[in-house]
Design a protein around this motif. Structure first.
Motif, PDB file in Angstrom:
ATOM      1  N   TYR A   1       4.724  20.050  -7.073  1.00 47.46           N
ATOM      2  CA  TYR A   1       4.237  19.656  -8.394  1.00 47.46           C
ATOM      3  C   TYR A   1       3.934  20.907  -9.223  1.00 47.46           C
ATOM      4  O   TYR A   1       3.285  21.834  -8.751  1.00 47.46           O
ATOM      5  N   LEU A   2       4.413  20.916 -10.443  1.00 51.00           N
ATOM      6  CA  LEU A   2       4.078  21.962 -11.405  1.00 51.00           C
ATOM      7  C   LEU A   2       3.359  21.316 -12.583  1.00 51.00           C
ATOM      8  O   LEU A   2       3.914  20.445 -13.254  1.00 51.00           O
ATOM      9  N   PHE A   3       2.113  21.730 -12.809  1.00 51.56           N
ATOM     10  CA  PHE A   3       1.353  21.240 -13.952  1.00 51.56           C
ATOM     11  C   PHE A   3       1.625  22.143 -15.151  1.00 51.56           C
ATOM     12  O   PHE A   3       1.580  23.363 -15.037  1.00 51.56           O
ATOM     13  N   ILE A   4       1.890  21.533 -16.297  1.00 55.10           N
ATOM     14  CA  ILE A   4       2.052  22.275 -17.545  1.00 55.10           C
ATOM     15  C   ILE A   4       0.817  22.013 -18.401  1.00 55.10           C
ATOM     16  O   ILE A   4       0.592  20.887 -18.849  1.00 55.10           O
ATOM     17  N   ASP A   5       0.002  23.049 -18.606  1.00 50.67           N
ATOM     18  CA  ASP A   5      -1.182  22.924 -19.464  1.00 50.67           C
ATOM     19  C   ASP A   5      -0.707  23.098 -20.905  1.00 50.67           C
ATOM     20  O   ASP A   5      -0.505  24.219 -21.376  1.00 50.67           O
TER      21      ASP A   5
ATOM     22  N   LYS B   1      10.009  20.323  -7.754  1.00 56.57           N
ATOM     23  CA  LYS B   1      10.378  18.919  -7.581  1.00 56.57           C
ATOM     24  C   LYS B   1       9.920  18.052  -8.748  1.00 56.57           C
ATOM     25  O   LYS B   1      10.690  17.252  -9.276  1.00 56.57           O
ATOM     26  N   ASN B   2       8.639  18.189  -9.130  1.00 53.44           N
ATOM     27  CA  ASN B   2       8.065  17.295 -10.140  1.00 53.44           C
ATOM     28  C   ASN B   2       7.201  18.078 -11.121  1.00 53.44           C
ATOM     29  O   ASN B   2       6.488  19.011 -10.725  1.00 53.44           O
ATOM     30  N   VAL B   3       7.253  17.693 -12.390  1.00 54.37           N
ATOM     31  CA  VAL B   3       6.496  18.364 -13.440  1.00 54.37           C
ATOM     32  C   VAL B   3       5.540  17.370 -14.108  1.00 54.37           C
ATOM     33  O   VAL B   3       5.952  16.288 -14.524  1.00 54.37           O
TER      34      VAL B   3
ATOM     35  N   THR C   1      -9.678  20.276 -16.437  1.00 55.23           N
ATOM     36  CA  THR C   1      -9.114  19.143 -15.707  1.00 55.23           C
ATOM     37  C   THR C   1      -7.842  19.550 -14.980  1.00 55.23           C
ATOM     38  O   THR C   1      -7.617  19.176 -13.819  1.00 55.23           O
ATOM     39  N   THR C   2      -7.009  20.349 -15.634  1.00 54.95           N
ATOM     40  CA  THR C   2      -5.749  20.785 -15.037  1.00 54.95           C
ATOM     41  C   THR C   2      -5.979  21.578 -13.757  1.00 54.95           C
ATOM     42  O   THR C   2      -5.385  21.285 -12.710  1.00 54.95           O
ATOM     43  N   VAL C   3      -6.830  22.610 -13.827  1.00 59.89           N
ATOM     44  CA  VAL C   3      -7.000  23.483 -12.657  1.00 59.89           C
ATOM     45  C   VAL C   3      -7.644  22.739 -11.490  1.00 59.89           C
ATOM     46  O   VAL C   3      -7.230  22.901 -10.329  1.00 59.89           O
ATOM     47  N   ASN C   4      -8.633  21.923 -11.761  1.00 61.25           N
ATOM     48  CA  ASN C   4      -9.307  21.213 -10.675  1.00 61.25           C
ATOM     49  C   ASN C   4      -8.420  20.139 -10.052  1.00 61.25           C
ATOM     50  O   ASN C   4      -8.421  19.935  -8.836  1.00 61.25           O
ATOM     51  N   THR C   5      -7.630  19.451 -10.873  1.00 67.39           N
ATOM     52  CA  THR C   5      -6.718  18.433 -10.348  1.00 67.39           C
ATOM     53  C   THR C   5      -5.615  19.086  -9.522  1.00 67.39           C
ATOM     54  O   THR C   5      -5.242  18.591  -8.452  1.00 67.39           O
ATOM     55  N   ALA C   6      -5.090  20.201 -10.012  1.00 68.61           N
ATOM     56  CA  ALA C   6      -4.047  20.920  -9.272  1.00 68.61           C
ATOM     57  C   ALA C   6      -4.575  21.429  -7.930  1.00 68.61           C
ATOM     58  O   ALA C   6      -3.896  21.322  -6.897  1.00 68.61           O
ATOM     59  N   LEU C   7      -5.778  21.976  -7.934  1.00 65.59           N
ATOM     60  CA  LEU C   7      -6.377  22.475  -6.694  1.00 65.59           C
ATOM     61  C   LEU C   7      -6.654  21.344  -5.710  1.00 65.59           C
ATOM     62  O   LEU C   7      -6.480  21.507  -4.497  1.00 65.59           O
ATOM     63  N   ALA C   8      -7.082  20.200  -6.227  1.00 66.95           N
ATOM     64  CA  ALA C   8      -7.331  19.042  -5.366  1.00 66.95           C
ATOM     65  C   ALA C   8      -6.040  18.572  -4.705  1.00 66.95           C
ATOM     66  O   ALA C   8      -6.023  18.222  -3.518  1.00 66.95           O
ATOM     67  N   LEU C   9      -4.958  18.592  -5.457  1.00 66.77           N
ATOM     68  CA  LEU C   9      -3.662  18.179  -4.921  1.00 66.77           C
ATOM     69  C   LEU C   9      -3.193  19.162  -3.849  1.00 66.77           C
ATOM     70  O   LEU C   9      -2.628  18.758  -2.822  1.00 66.77           O
ATOM     71  N   ALA C  10      -3.431  20.445  -4.076  1.00 66.94           N
ATOM     72  CA  ALA C  10      -3.051  21.462  -3.093  1.00 66.94           C
ATOM     73  C   ALA C  10      -3.849  21.292  -1.799  1.00 66.94           C
ATOM     74  O   ALA C  10      -3.317  21.506  -0.700  1.00 66.94           O
ATOM     75  N   LYS C  11      -5.116  20.902  -1.901  1.00 63.91           N
ATOM     76  CA  LYS C  11      -5.933  20.680  -0.714  1.00 63.91           C
ATOM     77  C   LYS C  11      -5.410  19.524   0.120  1.00 63.91           C
ATOM     78  O   LYS C  11      -5.657  19.453   1.330  1.00 63.91           O
TER      79      LYS C  11
END
Length: 358
Positions: A207-211, A96-98, A113-123
């Motif tokens: 959401y897909l994060f691109i590092d 849906k969103n990148v 920052t990427t991994v922790n923010t992504a994990l927080a969003l998943a929680k």
């Protein structure tokens, strides 16, 4: 009971951090009277950290004061919206969103920052993935504890993203040996990254994060122009040399018409592991001033602490290893703030037939 007045009361409530009230955000679906109980149906288009607590603690008492109301029942559903992509780019199948996470230089904590923010969003209930596009140092597999994993074929045309702590993950690091350098020229690297992104079966992601690779060169520019990005997040330390490069990153995204969600000030202060003394070893206020100069904002200030480093080295980022820590709380607030800002600064679009990236 006057349902119209109750609906108006709920609609004008503006949660903390939101740029619009509930009615203008199209969050309120129905308000009904069921034998003196007000049944409220809300549909959240993005994860909002304190929304439910705030509604029940601040809005519910106001509704209870309305004539004829004996109780209030809140039904809150998370239904994440698909937002407009920059330059009307074609969608990645299932995504849906990148969100692109970038830095002007390496070593500022972008991947952490990427991994922790992504994990927080998943929680918070979102379906989240990470694409590790950092060819200079693909560290996401190590940080998520899946460095020995390899993607498997999915349907003969795509490979299945690896599951790591509930995230769908793929990385340029999975196709290289541990000590092998990725000696690629710009066009070759860009093509390989776009192919990896397009030939990964991500499943259904909100959401897909691109590092992103650090810097603002040919590879970064090509990725920014070709990936269907919804918004970009810049990571920097407070020191002047990092800020100068971060400013270039903001300028690059602006030139290719990618909305900048804000700047994260990483290593804002150093917290001593022995005594807890906090010291701004890289300077203070730099990111806030730089962000203001570019008409954006500092969306989080993250400390430098040994636990943050040790957790990712062990393959269990802090949001997973220490979910109740003050650090995890900061990442949760950051995640909530950026998806909120992304929602309010763009517009929703209908689901489209995706076009394969080439």
């Amino acid at each position: 009971m006057d349902i119209t007045k109750i609906t108006q009361l709920i609609g004008i409530f503006q949660p903390k951090g939101w740029l619009k009230n509930i009615a203008d955000s199209n969050v309120l679906e129905t308000v009904n009277n069921k034998d003196g109980c007000v049944e409220v149906q809300l549909r959240l288009p993005f994860p909002s950290l304190d929304f439910e607590d705030e509604v029940k603690s601040k809005l519910a008492p106001k509704v209870m004061l309305m004539k004829g109301v004996d109780a209030v029942n809140w039904n809150i559903k998370l239904d994440i919206a698909t937002l407009a992509r920059c330059n009307d780019a074609a969608a990645i199948p299932g995504v849906k969103n990148v969100i692109a996470v970038a830095s002007g230089k390496g070593g500022v904590g972008k991947s952490t920052t990427t991994v922790n923010t992504a994990l927080a969003l998943a929680k918070m209930g979102a379906k989240v993935g990470i694409m590790d596009a950092d060819i200079y140092g693909p560290s996401i597999p190590l940080m998520l504890g899946v460095s020995e994993s390899r993607p498997e074929a999915y349907d003969g045309n795509t490979m299945k993203a690896i599951n790591a702590h509930g995230l769908a993950v793929n990385s340029i690091g999975f196709i290289a040996l541990n000590d092998q350098a990725m000696i690629w020229r710009g066009p070759m690297a860009s093509k390989a990254l776009m192919q990896l992104l397009g030939e990964t079966h991500w499943g259904e992601l909100d959401y897909l994060f691109i590092d992103m690779p650090p810097g603002t060169g040919d590879i970064q520019l090509t990725l920014s122009q070709n990936i269907p990005v919804t918004g970009a997040l810049i990571v920097s330390t407070p020191q002047d040399v990092a800020l100068a490069d971060a400013a270039k990153g903001i300028s690059m995204f602006r030139q290719v018409k990618v909305p900048v969600l804000g700047v994260v000030e990483n290593m804002s202060t150093h917290i001593c592991n022995n005594c807890g003394h906090e010291e701004a070893i890289f300077g203070t206020g730099g990111v806030v001033k730089m962000a203001a100069r570019f008409d954006t904002e500092c969306v989080a200030q993250l400390p430098l602490h040994i636990d943050l480093r040790a957790d990712v080295d062990a393959g269990k980022p802090t949001v997973v290893a220490q979910p109740d820590s003050v650090f995890s709380a900061v990442y949760a607030q950051l995640a909530s703030d950026i998806v909120s800002k992304m929602f309010f600064q763009t517009h929703t679009i209908s689901t489209e037939i995706p076009i394969k990236l080439t």
